[in-house]
Design a protein around this motif. Structure first.
Motif, PDB file in Angstrom:
ATOM      1  N   ALA A 183       9.778   5.032 -20.404  1.00 35.66           N
ATOM      2  CA  ALA A 183       9.097   4.380 -19.406  1.00 35.66           C
ATOM      3  C   ALA A 183       9.866   3.802 -18.625  1.00 35.66           C
ATOM      4  O   ALA A 183      11.666   3.271 -19.008  1.00 35.66           O
ATOM      5  CB  ALA A 183       8.555   3.186 -20.417  1.00 35.66           C
ATOM      6  N   LEU A 184       9.827   3.694 -17.301  1.00 34.30           N
ATOM      7  CA  LEU A 184      10.228   3.551 -15.598  1.00 34.30           C
ATOM      8  C   LEU A 184       9.148   2.500 -15.407  1.00 34.30           C
ATOM      9  O   LEU A 184       7.933   2.614 -15.678  1.00 34.30           O
ATOM     10  CB  LEU A 184      10.642   4.450 -14.958  1.00 34.30           C
ATOM     11  CG  LEU A 184      11.238   5.638 -15.833  1.00 34.30           C
ATOM     12  CD1 LEU A 184      11.337   6.608 -13.877  1.00 34.30           C
ATOM     13  CD2 LEU A 184      12.774   5.317 -16.185  1.00 34.30           C
ATOM     14  N   GLN A 185       9.807   0.769 -14.934  1.00 36.85           N
ATOM     15  CA  GLN A 185       8.722   0.489 -14.249  1.00 36.85           C
ATOM     16  C   GLN A 185       9.142  -0.124 -12.350  1.00 36.85           C
ATOM     17  O   GLN A 185      10.668   0.439 -12.777  1.00 36.85           O
ATOM     18  CB  GLN A 185       8.523  -1.390 -14.680  1.00 36.85           C
ATOM     19  CG  GLN A 185       8.443  -2.199 -13.592  1.00 36.85           C
ATOM     20  CD  GLN A 185       8.498  -3.246 -14.448  1.00 36.85           C
ATOM     21  OE1 GLN A 185       7.569  -3.338 -15.247  1.00 36.85           O
ATOM     22  NE2 GLN A 185       8.534  -4.640 -13.232  1.00 36.85           N
ATOM     23  N   MET A 186       9.152  -0.041 -11.785  1.00 44.52           N
ATOM     24  CA  MET A 186       9.227   0.674 -10.464  1.00 44.52           C
ATOM     25  C   MET A 186       8.174  -0.947  -9.708  1.00 44.52           C
ATOM     26  O   MET A 186       7.570  -1.159  -9.476  1.00 44.52           O
ATOM     27  CB  MET A 186       8.698   1.572  -9.915  1.00 44.52           C
ATOM     28  CG  MET A 186       9.903   1.556  -7.704  1.00 44.52           C
ATOM     29  SD  MET A 186      10.851   1.868  -7.866  1.00 44.52           S
ATOM     30  CE  MET A 186      11.584   3.333  -8.333  1.00 44.52           C
ATOM     31  N   GLU A 187       9.387  -1.252  -9.526  1.00 46.48           N
ATOM     32  CA  GLU A 187       8.765  -2.883  -8.331  1.00 46.48           C
ATOM     33  C   GLU A 187       9.534  -2.549  -7.374  1.00 46.48           C
ATOM     34  O   GLU A 187      10.216  -2.723  -6.772  1.00 46.48           O
ATOM     35  CB  GLU A 187       9.876  -3.988  -9.187  1.00 46.48           C
ATOM     36  CG  GLU A 187       9.179  -5.248  -8.556  1.00 46.48           C
ATOM     37  CD  GLU A 187       7.421  -5.626  -9.088  1.00 46.48           C
ATOM     38  OE1 GLU A 187       7.053  -6.150  -8.555  1.00 46.48           O
ATOM     39  OE2 GLU A 187       8.057  -6.261 -10.384  1.00 46.48           O
ATOM     40  N   LEU A 188       8.508  -2.657  -6.342  1.00 43.30           N
ATOM     41  CA  LEU A 188       9.112  -2.406  -4.762  1.00 43.30           C
ATOM     42  C   LEU A 188       9.156  -3.410  -4.111  1.00 43.30           C
ATOM     43  O   LEU A 188       7.543  -4.296  -4.410  1.00 43.30           O
ATOM     44  CB  LEU A 188       8.218  -0.999  -4.179  1.00 43.30           C
ATOM     45  CG  LEU A 188       7.592  -0.022  -4.807  1.00 43.30           C
ATOM     46  CD1 LEU A 188       6.686   0.265  -4.095  1.00 43.30           C
ATOM     47  CD2 LEU A 188       9.204   1.118  -4.096  1.00 43.30           C
ATOM     48  N   SER A 189       9.221  -4.319  -3.108  1.00 44.47           N
ATOM     49  CA  SER A 189       9.280  -5.216  -2.437  1.00 44.47           C
ATOM     50  C   SER A 189       8.406  -4.621  -0.989  1.00 44.47           C
ATOM     51  O   SER A 189       8.305  -3.721  -1.227  1.00 44.47           O
ATOM     52  CB  SER A 189      10.641  -5.457  -0.743  1.00 44.47           C
ATOM     53  OG  SER A 189      11.719  -5.895  -2.217  1.00 44.47           O
ATOM     54  N   ASN A 190       7.530  -5.980  -1.139  1.00 44.69           N
ATOM     55  CA  ASN A 190       6.046  -5.823   0.190  1.00 44.69           C
ATOM     56  C   ASN A 190       6.559  -4.802   1.328  1.00 44.69           C
ATOM     57  O   ASN A 190       6.033  -3.735   1.964  1.00 44.69           O
ATOM     58  CB  ASN A 190       5.521  -6.498   0.501  1.00 44.69           C
ATOM     59  CG  ASN A 190       4.201  -7.533  -0.859  1.00 44.69           C
ATOM     60  OD1 ASN A 190       4.543  -8.605  -1.245  1.00 44.69           O
ATOM     61  ND2 ASN A 190       3.758  -5.990  -1.823  1.00 44.69           N
ATOM     62  N   ARG A 191       7.873  -5.133   1.587  1.00 48.52           N
ATOM     63  CA  ARG A 191       8.244  -4.770   3.168  1.00 48.52           C
ATOM     64  C   ARG A 191       8.367  -3.392   3.148  1.00 48.52           C
ATOM     65  O   ARG A 191       8.225  -2.523   4.251  1.00 48.52           O
ATOM     66  CB  ARG A 191       9.642  -5.820   3.173  1.00 48.52           C
ATOM     67  CG  ARG A 191      10.891  -5.047   2.806  1.00 48.52           C
ATOM     68  CD  ARG A 191      11.580  -5.840   3.407  1.00 48.52           C
ATOM     69  NE  ARG A 191      12.821  -5.788   3.099  1.00 48.52           N
ATOM     70  CZ  ARG A 191      13.390  -6.114   1.510  1.00 48.52           C
ATOM     71  NH1 ARG A 191      13.171  -6.596   1.191  1.00 48.52           N
ATOM     72  NH2 ARG A 191      15.022  -5.325   1.256  1.00 48.52           N
ATOM     73  N   GLY A 192       9.023  -2.852   2.088  1.00 48.66           N
ATOM     74  CA  GLY A 192       8.720  -0.829   2.146  1.00 48.66           C
ATOM     75  C   GLY A 192       8.261  -0.419   2.127  1.00 48.66           C
ATOM     76  O   GLY A 192       7.761   0.750   2.923  1.00 48.66           O
ATOM     77  N   TYR A 193       6.092  -0.977   2.548  1.00 53.42           N
ATOM     78  CA  TYR A 193       4.992  -0.532   2.339  1.00 53.42           C
ATOM     79  C   TYR A 193       3.928  -1.022   3.671  1.00 53.42           C
ATOM     80  O   TYR A 193       2.982  -0.555   4.115  1.00 53.42           O
ATOM     81  CB  TYR A 193       4.506   0.211   1.772  1.00 53.42           C
ATOM     82  CG  TYR A 193       3.846  -0.762   0.351  1.00 53.42           C
ATOM     83  CD1 TYR A 193       2.506  -0.872   0.577  1.00 53.42           C
ATOM     84  CD2 TYR A 193       5.014  -1.583  -0.685  1.00 53.42           C
ATOM     85  CE1 TYR A 193       2.167  -1.796  -0.455  1.00 53.42           C
ATOM     86  CE2 TYR A 193       4.117  -2.456  -1.869  1.00 53.42           C
ATOM     87  CZ  TYR A 193       3.118  -2.540  -1.166  1.00 53.42           C
ATOM     88  OH  TYR A 193       2.160  -3.275  -2.084  1.00 53.42           O
ATOM     89  N   MET A 194       4.649  -2.200   3.504  1.00 53.28           N
ATOM     90  CA  MET A 194       3.617  -2.828   4.543  1.00 53.28           C
ATOM     91  C   MET A 194       4.252  -4.018   5.835  1.00 53.28           C
ATOM     92  O   MET A 194       6.078  -4.455   5.579  1.00 53.28           O
ATOM     93  CB  MET A 194       2.421  -3.629   4.361  1.00 53.28           C
ATOM     94  CG  MET A 194       3.412  -4.716   2.856  1.00 53.28           C
ATOM     95  SD  MET A 194       2.086  -5.010   1.167  1.00 53.28           S
ATOM     96  CE  MET A 194       0.606  -5.389   1.900  1.00 53.28           C
ATOM     97  N   ARG A 195       3.866  -4.390   6.702  1.00 58.59           N
ATOM     98  CA  ARG A 195       4.130  -5.226   7.707  1.00 58.59           C
ATOM     99  C   ARG A 195       4.503  -6.188   6.636  1.00 58.59           C
ATOM    100  O   ARG A 195       2.632  -7.896   7.102  1.00 58.59           O
ATOM    101  CB  ARG A 195       3.226  -5.126   8.775  1.00 58.59           C
ATOM    102  CG  ARG A 195       3.230  -3.812   9.313  1.00 58.59           C
ATOM    103  CD  ARG A 195       2.852  -3.836  10.909  1.00 58.59           C
ATOM    104  NE  ARG A 195       2.743  -2.592  11.888  1.00 58.59           N
ATOM    105  CZ  ARG A 195       2.611  -1.447  11.405  1.00 58.59           C
ATOM    106  NH1 ARG A 195       1.255  -1.162  10.949  1.00 58.59           N
ATOM    107  NH2 ARG A 195       3.313  -0.606  12.329  1.00 58.59           N
ATOM    108  N   GLU A 196       4.879  -6.776   6.090  1.00 63.22           N
ATOM    109  CA  GLU A 196       4.857  -7.972   5.143  1.00 63.22           C
ATOM    110  C   GLU A 196       5.276  -9.170   6.153  1.00 63.22           C
ATOM    111  O   GLU A 196       6.288  -9.488   6.609  1.00 63.22           O
ATOM    112  CB  GLU A 196       5.543  -8.126   4.579  1.00 63.22           C
ATOM    113  CG  GLU A 196       5.534  -9.550   3.460  1.00 63.22           C
ATOM    114  CD  GLU A 196       7.245  -9.672   2.297  1.00 63.22           C
ATOM    115  OE1 GLU A 196       7.102  -9.707   1.065  1.00 63.22           O
ATOM    116  OE2 GLU A 196       7.683  -8.363   2.459  1.00 63.22           O
TER     117      GLU A 196
END
Length: 272
Positions: A220-233
């Motif tokens: 099992a892996l969890q991937m937590e992405l920072s919002n700025r990586g895929y949206m104009r945060e």
């Protein structure tokens, strides 16, 4: 088994299960008890289901709940115990946001019996679906990967200092996945050129810790992405007039390509 309307399971045959536990915005009738419906949805993992919608093309199985984490957080210990003792976090049935803002109007918070009811109605079916699909895939493959998808705001002083890396991979300090899989995904992250950390602030929630059983072929892996990586945060924590930012496929395209490479590498590793 007949699934409830809020639970979606898309079956594939690849040795990969993708869990999407926090994109739900269905407040299950709580709207009038909350400070505001917008506040009740603010901490959702916005657009993660869209970001990973290529997973089915890879043959992955996808399990997704439409219920908001404000109703119940299916990535928390069902006993209510903290996954990060001594650190600020939110609970099984949160009463405050990530920023510490109260979610409920005065005297409207759920009591113990209501928490039990929500656990049986929403938590148990989600985890039963995960277990059933893991069992099915495990019967097809000697080893399989459970990939739990998350995102969070890049700056959240109550939860962590400074700015979070774009990619945050968690394996419960190496307990939930084989070191080879962690290294494989870590190499892909290094090649992205983006900031990343392995087992930093986010080591994996209940899903990763509970289902990750390398000795039984489930990694099992969890991937937590920072919002700025895929949206104009936005720079601030967001307000009703600017949050959530609409999903922009063109803006998200670069990170989608990297995430696809991560899932492909996980499938390839499991197939070896």
């Amino acid at each position: 088994m007949t699934l409830p309307s809020w639970l979606t399971v898309t079956r594939g045959k690849a040795p990969l299960l993708v869990s999407i536990p926090h994109t739900g915005i269905d407040l299950a009738g709580l709207e009038n008890r909350l400070v505001s419906p917008w506040l009740g949805r603010r901490d959702a993992d916005w657009w993660i289901d869209k970001l990973y919608d290529f997973a089915e093309e890879l043959g992955a199985t996808v399990v997704h709940t439409a219920i908001s984490r404000t109703v119940i957080d299916v990535n928390r210990d069902p006993s209510g115990a903290s996954l990060y003792p001594g650190q600020a976090t939110t609970g099984l049935c949160p009463t405050e946001t990530f920023d510490g803002d109260p979610l409920y109007r005065e005297s409207e918070e759920p009591g113990p019996s209501e928490v039990d009811e929500r656990r049986e109605k929403y938590f148990v079916p989600y985890h039963a679906a995960l277990q059933a699909e893991l069992d099915r895939l495990r019967a097809l493959h000697p080893k399989i990967v459970l990939y739990d998808c998350h995102s969070i705001r890049s700056v959240l002083p109550r939860l962590f200092e400074g700015t979070l890396p774009v990619f945050n991979l968690g394996t419960n300090d190496g307990k939930s996945a084989d070191p080879g899989l962690q290294a494989t995904v870590g190499q892909v992250l290094a090649e992205t050129g983006e900031s990343f950390v392995v087992n930093g602030r986010f080591k994996g929630g209940w899903i990763t810790r509970h289902f990750g059983q390398p000795q039984n072929g489930i990694h099992a892996l969890q991937m937590e992405l920072s919002n700025r990586g895929y949206m104009r945060e936005p720079e601030s924590k967001g307000a009703p007039d600017n949050w959530p930012v609409p999903y922009d496929p063109a803006f998200a395209a670069p990170i989608r390509a990297r995430l696809k490479r991560i899932l492909e590498s996980a499938i390839a590793w499991a197939g070896r």
